[in-house]
Every structure is written in structure tokens, then in C-alpha cells.
Design an enzyme around this catalytic site. Sequence first.
Site, PDB file in Angstrom:
ATOM      1  N   GLY A  41      -2.325  -2.596   5.941  1.00  0.00           N
ATOM      2  CA  GLY A  41      -1.709  -1.475   6.664  1.00  0.00           C
ATOM      3  C   GLY A  41      -2.506  -0.924   7.825  1.00  0.00           C
ATOM      4  N   ASP A 100      -4.353   3.108   6.950  1.00  0.00           N
ATOM      5  CA  ASP A 100      -3.157   3.633   7.594  1.00  0.00           C
ATOM      6  C   ASP A 100      -2.844   5.052   7.147  1.00  0.00           C
ATOM      7  OD1 ASP A 100      -2.558   2.785   5.016  1.00  0.00           O
ATOM      8  OD2 ASP A 100      -0.848   1.533   5.573  1.00  0.00           O
ATOM      9  N   ASP A 103      -2.373   8.899   0.951  1.00  0.00           N
ATOM     10  CA  ASP A 103      -1.195   9.391   0.235  1.00  0.00           C
ATOM     11  C   ASP A 103      -1.718  10.007  -1.066  1.00  0.00           C
ATOM     12  OD1 ASP A 103       1.145   9.034  -1.654  1.00  0.00           O
ATOM     13  OD2 ASP A 103       2.114   8.280   0.126  1.00  0.00           O
ATOM     14  N   THR A 104      -1.694   9.274  -2.167  1.00  0.00           N
ATOM     15  CA  THR A 104      -2.377   9.788  -3.363  1.00  0.00           C
ATOM     16  C   THR A 104      -3.888   9.837  -3.125  1.00  0.00           C
ATOM     17  OG1 THR A 104      -2.708   7.600  -4.349  1.00  0.00           O
ATOM     18  CG2 THR A 104      -0.633   8.742  -4.878  1.00  0.00           C
ATOM     19  N   THR A 107      -6.501   4.842  -3.211  1.00  0.00           N
ATOM     20  CA  THR A 107      -7.021   3.638  -2.537  1.00  0.00           C
ATOM     21  C   THR A 107      -8.308   3.949  -1.782  1.00  0.00           C
ATOM     22  OG1 THR A 107      -4.778   2.816  -2.284  1.00  0.00           O
ATOM     23  CG2 THR A 107      -6.450   1.846  -0.840  1.00  0.00           C
ATOM     24  N   LEU A 108      -8.245   5.016  -0.969  1.00  0.00           N
ATOM     25  CA  LEU A 108      -9.415   5.340  -0.143  1.00  0.00           C
ATOM     26  C   LEU A 108     -10.595   5.767  -0.993  1.00  0.00           C
ATOM     27  CD1 LEU A 108      -8.030   7.217   2.943  1.00  0.00           C
ATOM     28  CD2 LEU A 108      -9.550   5.242   2.943  1.00  0.00           C
ATOM     29  N   LYS A 131      -1.061  12.596   4.035  1.00  0.00           N
ATOM     30  CA  LYS A 131       0.100  13.157   3.319  1.00  0.00           C
ATOM     31  C   LYS A 131      -0.453  13.983   2.149  1.00  0.00           C
ATOM     32  CE  LYS A 131       3.535   9.964   2.553  1.00  0.00           C
ATOM     33  NZ  LYS A 131       4.343   9.070   1.682  1.00  0.00           N
ATOM     34  N   ASP A 159       4.216  -0.749   5.978  1.00  0.00           N
ATOM     35  CA  ASP A 159       5.371  -1.559   5.592  1.00  0.00           C
ATOM     36  C   ASP A 159       6.046  -0.997   4.344  1.00  0.00           C
ATOM     37  OD1 ASP A 159       3.222  -2.305   3.749  1.00  0.00           O
ATOM     38  OD2 ASP A 159       4.636  -3.814   3.053  1.00  0.00           O
ATOM     39  N   ARG A 165       6.572  -3.447   9.502  1.00  0.00           N
ATOM     40  CA  ARG A 165       5.168  -3.295   9.911  1.00  0.00           C
ATOM     41  C   ARG A 165       5.011  -3.357  11.428  1.00  0.00           C
ATOM     42  NH1 ARG A 165       1.138  -3.778   6.146  1.00  0.00           N
ATOM     43  NH2 ARG A 165       1.938  -5.330   4.715  1.00  0.00           N
TER      44      ARG A 165
HETATM   45  P1  XMP Z   1      -2.673   5.823  -1.645  1.00  0.00           P
HETATM   46  O1  XMP Z   1      -3.296   6.910  -0.817  1.00  0.00           O
HETATM   47  O2  XMP Z   1      -1.523   6.370  -2.461  1.00  0.00           O
HETATM   48  O3  XMP Z   1      -2.057   4.792  -0.632  1.00  0.00           O
HETATM   49  O4  XMP Z   1      -3.646   5.131  -2.526  1.00  0.00           O
HETATM   50  C1  XMP Z   1      -2.143   3.411  -0.849  1.00  0.00           C
HETATM   51  C2  XMP Z   1      -1.460   2.602   0.171  1.00  0.00           C
HETATM   52  O5  XMP Z   1      -0.071   2.760  -0.025  1.00  0.00           O
HETATM   53  C3  XMP Z   1       0.582   2.596   1.157  1.00  0.00           C
HETATM   54  N1  XMP Z   1       1.390   3.803   1.407  1.00  0.00           N
HETATM   55  C4  XMP Z   1       2.421   3.804   2.208  1.00  0.00           C
HETATM   56  N2  XMP Z   1       2.943   2.805   2.914  1.00  0.00           N
HETATM   57  N3  XMP Z   1       4.540   4.287   3.760  1.00  0.00           N
HETATM   58  C5  XMP Z   1       4.015   3.058   3.691  1.00  0.00           C
HETATM   59  O6  XMP Z   1       4.508   2.171   4.366  1.00  0.00           O
HETATM   60  C6  XMP Z   1       4.073   5.361   3.068  1.00  0.00           C
HETATM   61  O7  XMP Z   1       4.602   6.478   3.180  1.00  0.00           O
HETATM   62  C7  XMP Z   1       2.945   5.090   2.245  1.00  0.00           C
HETATM   63  N4  XMP Z   1       2.219   5.864   1.427  1.00  0.00           N
HETATM   64  C8  XMP Z   1       1.246   5.005   0.936  1.00  0.00           C
HETATM   65  C9  XMP Z   1      -0.459   2.410   2.248  1.00  0.00           C
HETATM   66  O8  XMP Z   1      -0.635   1.057   2.558  1.00  0.00           O
HETATM   67  C10 XMP Z   1      -1.710   2.972   1.624  1.00  0.00           C
HETATM   68  O9  XMP Z   1      -2.858   2.376   2.151  1.00  0.00           O
END
Ligand code: XMP
Length: 180
Positions: A41, A100, A103-104, A107-108, A131, A159, A165
Site C-alpha cells: 500500500g 499508506d 487504521d487500527t 500493522t505499524l 484514521k 486497494d 490501487r
Molecule cells: P491497520 O492500521 O489496521 O492497517 O493495521 C493495515 C493495513 O490495512 C490496509 N487498510 C486499508 N486499505 N483502505 C484500504 O485500501 C482503508 O480504508 C484501509 N484501512 C486499512 C492498509 O494497507 C494498511 O496498511
Amino acid sequence: MASVNEMISEEQLRIRVEEISHEIADGMGGEDFTIVGVLKGSVVFLADLMRALHRRGLCPEVDFLTVSSYGESTESSGAAKVLSGLHQEVTGKTILLVDDIADTALTLQHARDHLLSLGAREAYTCVLLDKPARRRVDFTPDYHGFSIQNVFVVGYGLDAANRHRCLPYVAELKEGDGAE
Ligand code: XMP
């Protein structure tokens, strides 16, 4: 059927990426650093960011990590795992981890802990989109482009099941309310 509605334009992205590159150039205090992008991403944002950093006189090394996230779904599995690793040694290095979206933030957080466990001296984080409403861990990226509401977004590298993407802008993906 899903609809894709533009949310952040190409021009807004271009301007904000330039601004972030300034923030990074100032914030990293002239220190040498290596960019680690989270695949897949981050690639579009990362490519634009690298060129913007070059305009600020910076040319960091680049490496990549693959971290498991949503698979084909739009919901996080709740656990992140490093699937493939770095090609370079990070021991003692300052890292700018680029993704990218936070969100939660599982991952980071996981990717940052992984880099620190490999001996990175510091691991700063930079995301295009933040987010915060969806956080499951206490995590604030050091640099972010745009803070967004709790909507699923695609484009500019993001994506949904490997689609959208390549869109040059960021769009909201709405399931079940119109033609694709
Ligand atoms: P988190 O922060 O939840 O995010 O660990 C993990 C990965 O999930 C994908 N992601 C998204 N991809 N639209 C997308 O296309 C979204 O709204 C979205 N939220 C999370 C993204 O690859 C991120 O790295």
C-alpha cells in the site's frame, strides 16, 4: 456493486506530500535515515515522498517489509505478522517507516517493534492517511498527510482486494450503493 467517490484530489496529494517532505527534512534534524516502506500500500506515496525529499536535498536508502493485514477483506484480522523481511541491516540505523494508512495501527506498531527488535536505533513513522477513530492500540504516527473519518478508502496505492490501487487520487469506497 460498489461506488468509488473521490475524496482527496491529485492536487491536494501533491501539495501535502511536498509539505510532509518539509516536515521530515526539518524534523529528522539532518540525521541520516533509511526509509522502510510497508508493501504494497505504501508504494505510490513512498515514490512521491522520495522525490519530494530529494527536492529538499535528501536521498535516503530504501527498503521494504511485507506485513500481513486485511487479506481480501476490509476488516483487520486483529493480528499483524511480518511476512517478508528487509534486504539490509538496520542495526544502529534511524528508520522512517512509511505506510499508506494508520487504521487500527496494529500493522505499524508491529512493524515498528520488529525494526526496533532488529536493533534499529530509532523508528519514526509516516503515513499518508490517519484514521484515528479505528485505533486498537495507542499509536500516533510521527508524520501524517491527512486525518480522515471512519470510511474505507482506495486509490493512490490503497486497494480493496487488489483493486483500485492505481487511482491517482484517494477515494471513498462505498459498498452496495451504485455502479462501479
Ligand atoms: P491497520 O492500521 O489496521 O492497517 O493495521 C493495515 C493495513 O490495512 C490496509 N487498510 C486499508 N486499505 N483502505 C484500504 O485500501 C482503508 O480504508 C484501509 N484501512 C486499512 C492498509 O494497507 C494498511 O496498511
